[in-house]
Design an enzyme around this catalytic site. Structure first.
Site, PDB file in Angstrom:
ATOM      1  N   ASP A  20       0.842  -1.207   0.000  1.00  0.00           N
ATOM      2  CA  ASP A  20       0.000   0.000   0.000  1.00  0.00           C
ATOM      3  C   ASP A  20       0.875   1.253   0.000  1.00  0.00           C
ATOM      4  OD1 ASP A  20      -2.370  -1.446  -0.076  1.00  0.00           O
ATOM      5  OD2 ASP A  20      -2.425  -1.674   2.095  1.00  0.00           O
ATOM      6  N   LEU A  70      -8.737  -5.200  -5.788  1.00  0.00           N
ATOM      7  CA  LEU A  70      -9.451  -3.980  -6.195  1.00  0.00           C
ATOM      8  C   LEU A  70     -10.904  -4.022  -5.724  1.00  0.00           C
ATOM      9  CD1 LEU A  70      -7.872  -3.538  -9.749  1.00  0.00           C
ATOM     10  CD2 LEU A  70      -7.130  -2.594  -7.571  1.00  0.00           C
ATOM     11  N   LYS A  71     -11.274  -5.110  -5.084  1.00  0.00           N
ATOM     12  CA  LYS A  71     -12.610  -5.254  -4.461  1.00  0.00           C
ATOM     13  C   LYS A  71     -13.699  -4.751  -5.392  1.00  0.00           C
ATOM     14  CE  LYS A  71     -10.964  -4.811   0.326  1.00  0.00           C
ATOM     15  NZ  LYS A  71      -9.574  -4.331   0.112  1.00  0.00           N
ATOM     16  N   ASP A  74     -19.778  -3.794  -8.807  1.00  0.00           N
ATOM     17  CA  ASP A  74     -20.480  -3.081  -9.882  1.00  0.00           C
ATOM     18  C   ASP A  74     -21.540  -4.054 -10.401  1.00  0.00           C
ATOM     19  OD1 ASP A  74     -21.085  -1.456 -12.194  1.00  0.00           O
ATOM     20  OD2 ASP A  74     -19.077  -0.603 -12.038  1.00  0.00           O
ATOM     21  N   THR A 122     -12.570  -5.580   7.402  1.00  0.00           N
ATOM     22  CA  THR A 122     -12.025  -5.702   8.766  1.00  0.00           C
ATOM     23  C   THR A 122     -12.005  -4.368   9.506  1.00  0.00           C
ATOM     24  OG1 THR A 122      -9.886  -5.699   7.633  1.00  0.00           O
ATOM     25  CG2 THR A 122     -10.627  -7.782   8.523  1.00  0.00           C
ATOM     26  N   ARG A 176      -2.296  -7.986  13.315  1.00  0.00           N
ATOM     27  CA  ARG A 176      -1.430  -7.104  14.088  1.00  0.00           C
ATOM     28  C   ARG A 176      -0.522  -7.970  14.958  1.00  0.00           C
ATOM     29  NH1 ARG A 176      -2.621  -4.417  10.659  1.00  0.00           N
ATOM     30  NH2 ARG A 176      -3.212  -2.230  10.566  1.00  0.00           N
ATOM     31  N   GLY A 206      -0.152  -5.261   5.983  1.00  0.00           N
ATOM     32  CA  GLY A 206       0.280  -4.019   5.346  1.00  0.00           C
ATOM     33  C   GLY A 206       1.122  -3.163   6.270  1.00  0.00           C
ATOM     34  N   ARG A 207       0.460  -2.229   7.009  1.00  0.00           N
ATOM     35  CA  ARG A 207       1.192  -1.237   7.792  1.00  0.00           C
ATOM     36  C   ARG A 207       2.180  -1.780   8.815  1.00  0.00           C
ATOM     37  NH1 ARG A 207      -4.280   2.023   8.338  1.00  0.00           N
ATOM     38  NH2 ARG A 207      -4.921  -0.152   8.046  1.00  0.00           N
TER      39      ARG A 207
HETATM   40  O1  C5P Z   1      -2.211  -2.027   6.856  1.00  0.00           O
HETATM   41  P1  C5P Z   1      -3.092  -3.206   7.126  1.00  0.00           P
HETATM   42  O2  C5P Z   1      -2.332  -4.439   7.553  1.00  0.00           O
HETATM   43  O3  C5P Z   1      -4.250  -2.877   8.011  1.00  0.00           O
HETATM   44  O4  C5P Z   1      -3.641  -3.533   5.674  1.00  0.00           O
HETATM   45  C1  C5P Z   1      -4.637  -4.431   5.377  1.00  0.00           C
HETATM   46  C2  C5P Z   1      -4.753  -4.560   3.903  1.00  0.00           C
HETATM   47  O5  C5P Z   1      -5.749  -5.503   3.649  1.00  0.00           O
HETATM   48  C3  C5P Z   1      -5.121  -3.282   3.163  1.00  0.00           C
HETATM   49  O6  C5P Z   1      -4.444  -3.305   1.923  1.00  0.00           O
HETATM   50  C4  C5P Z   1      -6.601  -3.416   2.943  1.00  0.00           C
HETATM   51  O7  C5P Z   1      -7.034  -2.810   1.734  1.00  0.00           O
HETATM   52  C5  C5P Z   1      -6.775  -4.928   2.852  1.00  0.00           C
HETATM   53  N1  C5P Z   1      -8.069  -5.462   3.257  1.00  0.00           N
HETATM   54  C6  C5P Z   1      -8.629  -5.242   4.489  1.00  0.00           C
HETATM   55  N2  C5P Z   1      -9.853  -5.765   4.808  1.00  0.00           N
HETATM   56  C7  C5P Z   1     -10.503  -6.524   3.942  1.00  0.00           C
HETATM   57  C8  C5P Z   1      -9.935  -6.796   2.691  1.00  0.00           C
HETATM   58  C9  C5P Z   1      -8.698  -6.249   2.395  1.00  0.00           C
HETATM   59  O8  C5P Z   1      -8.019  -4.562   5.319  1.00  0.00           O
HETATM   60  N3  C5P Z   1     -11.647  -7.076   4.273  1.00  0.00           N
END
Ligand code: C5P
Length: 232
Positions: A20, A70-71, A74, A122, A176, A206-207
């Site tokens: 991201d 890209l979820k 549509d 989430t 986390r 991600g983060r």
């Molecule tokens: O930074 P973090 O670990 O929270 O990132 C979670 C990643 O998972 C993000 O790219 C977010 O778009 C994706 N995601 C999510 N929840 C979902 C589906 C995908 O957080 N239900």
């Protein structure tokens, strides 16, 4: 309750790193830092808006698996067209919201790409109305329509495994690791070990990595947790 089956998945493919970033060069730098340990990456809306399929194709050329997140949400015909375009790039997973008949339309168009149904994000709190029931109902329908698997938080995995069995692929964001900052905008979070113990196949992170001073150290902590869980 019996313990869920833990699928035999290579350790380097368990964690999917969410790239991201708005700057593709930062995304590529993180991949280069992580690829000794991780072979699975997620391209989502932010990076895709920056460089379309360039990083996706670059990842595949380097031998990595790709989740294109890209979820799509549509009308079925448009979702099918978008899936057809994505499937040309040899991506492993493509995400589609589990609404109406979208999963069925996506599956028809998916050729060799697996469709994952996004159930409830989430970032939605577990206390908001009937999250678990919604996740279960959307997952059930998505799988009946031919979806390969679902995206759900760690809070719902056990229920999904109990009611829908071992077959569906479960991908879990909202991970986390212990000691890695707060939950950010995520509300239904778990550790890597807890998600795998409950029956998750892949974890999206991600983060905790993109913001880490030493992402490889964070990966090693998560992989250790996963190995301990898998080995019992
Ligand atoms: O930074 P973090 O670990 O929270 O990132 C979670 C990643 O998972 C993000 O790219 C977010 O778009 C994706 N995601 C999510 N929840 C979902 C589906 C995908 O957080 N239900």
């Amino acid at each position: 309750m019996t313990a869920p089956m833990i699928r035999d998945i290579a350790l380097r493919d368990r964690v999917i790193v969410a790239l991201d970033y708005r700057d593709p060069s930062q995304a590529r730098a993180l991949v280069k830092q992580c690829e000794s340990h991780i072979g699975f990456y997620k391209v989502g809306l932010e990076l895709f808006m920056a460089d379309w399929f360039y990083t996706v194709d670059w990842l595949i050329e380097r031998g990595h698996q790709v989740m294109l997140d890209l979820k799509y949400h549509d009308i079925p015909n448009t979702v099918a067209g978008a899936v057809t375009q994505a499937a040309r790039h040899r991506i492993r997973f493509c995400t589609v919201h589990a609404r109406d008949t979208l999963i069925g339309a996506a599956v028809q168009a998916s050729s060799n790409t697996e469709i994952l149904a996004v159930t409830v994000l989430t970032s939605v709190a577990a206390t908001s109305d009937n999250v678990e029931e919604k996740v279960l109902a959307r997952a059930r329908r998505a799988l009946a329509e031919g979806g390969a698997g679902i995206v759900c938080s760690g809070h719902e995995i056990s229920r999904i495994r109990t009611e829908l069995g071992d077959q569906p692929i479960i991908v879990t964001p909202g991970i986390r690791p212990f000691g890695c900052g707060g939950a950010d905008d995520q509300r239904r979070v778990v550790t890597a070990g807890a998600a795998v113990a409950a029956g998750a196949d892949h974890l999206v992170v991600g983060r905790p990595l993109t913001k880490a001073v030493d992402p490889l150290a964070v990966i090693e902590v998560m992989q250790e947790e996963i190995v301990k869980t898998v080995d019992g």
